[in-house]
Scaffold this active site. Structure first.
Site, mmCIF file in Angstrom:
data_model
loop_
_atom_site.group_PDB
_atom_site.id
_atom_site.type_symbol
_atom_site.label_atom_id
_atom_site.label_comp_id
_atom_site.label_asym_id
_atom_site.label_seq_id
_atom_site.Cartn_x
_atom_site.Cartn_y
_atom_site.Cartn_z
ATOM 1 N N LYS A 59 0.820 -1.214 0.000
ATOM 2 C CA LYS A 59 0.000 0.000 0.000
ATOM 3 C C LYS A 59 0.861 1.274 0.000
ATOM 4 C CE LYS A 59 -3.903 -2.327 2.282
ATOM 5 N NZ LYS A 59 -4.969 -2.218 3.314
ATOM 6 N N TYR B 284 -12.470 -2.164 -3.528
ATOM 7 C CA TYR B 284 -12.972 -2.253 -2.148
ATOM 8 C C TYR B 284 -14.498 -2.140 -2.078
ATOM 9 C CZ TYR B 284 -8.320 -2.243 -0.007
ATOM 10 O OH TYR B 284 -7.051 -2.586 0.406
ATOM 11 N N PHE C 82 -15.267 3.635 7.120
ATOM 12 C CA PHE C 82 -13.888 3.933 6.722
ATOM 13 C C PHE C 82 -13.676 3.954 5.200
ATOM 14 C CE2 PHE C 82 -14.022 -0.691 7.698
ATOM 15 C CZ PHE C 82 -13.616 -1.222 6.483
ATOM 16 N N ARG D 211 -2.066 -14.488 4.743
ATOM 17 C CA ARG D 211 -2.741 -13.715 5.794
ATOM 18 C C ARG D 211 -2.014 -13.882 7.134
ATOM 19 N NH1 ARG D 211 -7.191 -11.042 4.186
ATOM 20 N NH2 ARG D 211 -8.030 -10.739 6.258
ATOM 21 N N THR E 233 -5.372 -7.029 10.870
ATOM 22 C CA THR E 233 -5.624 -5.744 10.204
ATOM 23 C C THR E 233 -5.089 -4.570 11.014
ATOM 24 O OG1 THR E 233 -7.674 -6.761 9.385
ATOM 25 C CG2 THR E 233 -7.459 -4.379 9.106
ATOM 26 N N ARG F 114 2.647 -6.558 9.009
ATOM 27 C CA ARG F 114 1.992 -5.379 9.578
ATOM 28 C C ARG F 114 2.655 -4.942 10.880
ATOM 29 N NH1 ARG F 114 -4.038 -7.222 7.597
ATOM 30 N NH2 ARG F 114 -4.100 -5.905 5.731
ATOM 31 N N ASN G 143 -2.006 0.168 6.722
ATOM 32 C CA ASN G 143 -1.491 -1.085 7.261
ATOM 33 C C ASN G 143 -0.613 -1.870 6.288
ATOM 34 O OD1 ASN G 143 -3.546 -1.957 5.662
ATOM 35 N ND2 ASN G 143 -4.698 -3.017 7.250
ATOM 36 N N HIS H 264 -2.098 -5.561 1.569
ATOM 37 C CA HIS H 264 -3.381 -6.242 1.397
ATOM 38 C C HIS H 264 -3.100 -7.689 1.028
ATOM 39 C CE1 HIS H 264 -7.266 -7.439 -0.312
ATOM 40 N NE2 HIS H 264 -6.570 -7.910 -1.329
ATOM 41 N N GLU I 56 -9.433 -10.936 -7.694
ATOM 42 C CA GLU I 56 -8.468 -9.848 -7.502
ATOM 43 C C GLU I 56 -7.273 -9.972 -8.464
ATOM 44 O OE1 GLU I 56 -7.543 -9.732 -3.317
ATOM 45 O OE2 GLU I 56 -9.581 -9.108 -2.783
HETATM 46 P P1 ATP Z 1 -6.988 -6.180 3.389
HETATM 47 O O1 ATP Z 1 -8.354 -6.411 2.786
HETATM 48 O O2 ATP Z 1 -6.405 -4.826 3.040
HETATM 49 O O3 ATP Z 1 -6.042 -7.299 3.141
HETATM 50 P P2 ATP Z 1 -8.055 -7.005 5.901
HETATM 51 O O4 ATP Z 1 -8.712 -8.113 5.140
HETATM 52 O O5 ATP Z 1 -7.211 -7.345 7.083
HETATM 53 O O6 ATP Z 1 -7.135 -6.141 4.961
HETATM 54 P P3 ATP Z 1 -10.577 -5.629 5.728
HETATM 55 O O7 ATP Z 1 -11.570 -5.787 6.818
HETATM 56 O O8 ATP Z 1 -10.795 -6.332 4.434
HETATM 57 O O9 ATP Z 1 -9.134 -5.944 6.334
HETATM 58 O O10 ATP Z 1 -10.450 -4.062 5.440
HETATM 59 C C1 ATP Z 1 -9.861 -3.599 4.244
HETATM 60 C C2 ATP Z 1 -8.944 -2.450 4.574
HETATM 61 O O11 ATP Z 1 -9.734 -1.359 5.041
HETATM 62 C C3 ATP Z 1 -7.946 -2.702 5.712
HETATM 63 O O12 ATP Z 1 -6.781 -3.339 5.291
HETATM 64 C C4 ATP Z 1 -7.670 -1.285 6.188
HETATM 65 O O13 ATP Z 1 -6.734 -0.633 5.334
HETATM 66 C C5 ATP Z 1 -9.031 -0.629 6.037
HETATM 67 N N1 ATP Z 1 -9.783 -0.698 7.292
HETATM 68 C C6 ATP Z 1 -10.451 -1.770 7.798
HETATM 69 N N2 ATP Z 1 -11.022 -1.492 8.968
HETATM 70 C C7 ATP Z 1 -10.712 -0.190 9.220
HETATM 71 C C8 ATP Z 1 -11.005 0.724 10.290
HETATM 72 N N3 ATP Z 1 -11.734 0.348 11.336
HETATM 73 N N4 ATP Z 1 -10.498 1.978 10.201
HETATM 74 C C9 ATP Z 1 -9.762 2.370 9.142
HETATM 75 N N5 ATP Z 1 -9.455 1.571 8.110
HETATM 76 C C10 ATP Z 1 -9.920 0.313 8.141
HETATM 77 MG MG MG Z 2 -9.827 -7.774 3.351
#
Ligand code: ATP
Ligand code: MG
Length: 144
Positions: free
Chosen positions: A11, A51, A59, A87, A93, A104, A114, A117, A128
């Protein structure tokens, strides 16, 4: 049988801090083969589509702003059990809760910024990978 590929994004926070190299080193060091890779700058439409599942989350706006704020590296990673293993390598996350040695824990700034992805299922990994790469841009160890 679990799938053999996952899609990662390094990212904008990690790219800005010159952490592409250190992150790719960890990825390779943990047994992942890079089947495709490119440095790109997402536009708003691409980030919103990527997304889309989070469209209604509080968010979402901030996430799209962040993901379009600079360059990202997108890559297809290959390994047996790729989705789950990647993962685990990424960590949770929220980097404050991420396990020692995870990407992370090492490289992320916050819940939003973070660093990386990773796809969350084999089905989403397929979608994807297709989102970013044509078949002709891939060099698979598993699919020939
Ligand atoms: P990713 O999809 O990026 O691999 P993830 O699966 O761990 O991460 P998701 O729940 O899919 O997390 O959320 C997608 C992305 O949205 C997160 O990686 C983060 O950048 C952002 N995000 C998620 N939750 C929050 C939050 N509470 N506040 C701010 N940003 C968030
Ligand atoms: Mg995710």
């Amino acid at each position: 049988m679990a799938g053999t590929k996952t899609l990662t994004i390094i990212k904008p926070d990690a790219v800005r801090k010159e952490n592409i190299g250190p992150i790719l080193e960890k990825i390779n060091g943990n047994g992942f083969h890079i089947a495709a890779l490119k440095l790109i700058h997402l536009n708003r439409g691409q980030a919103e589509r990527f997304y889309a599942v989070h469209r209604d989350k509080f968010f979402f706006e901030g996430l799209v702003n962040f993901m379009t704020s600079g360059q990202v590296v997108v890559a297809i990673l290959e390994k047996e059990n790729a989705v789950a293993d990647y993962r685990r390598l990424m960590g949770t996350t929220d980097p404050a809760k991420a396990e020692e040695g995870t990407l992370r824990k090492l490289f992320a700034e916050s819940m939003e910024r973070n660093a990386v992805h990773g796809s969350d299922s084999d089905e989403n990994a397929e979608t994807e990978c297709d989102f970013f790469f044509a078949r002709s841009e891939r060099f698979s160890n598993f699919e020939g």
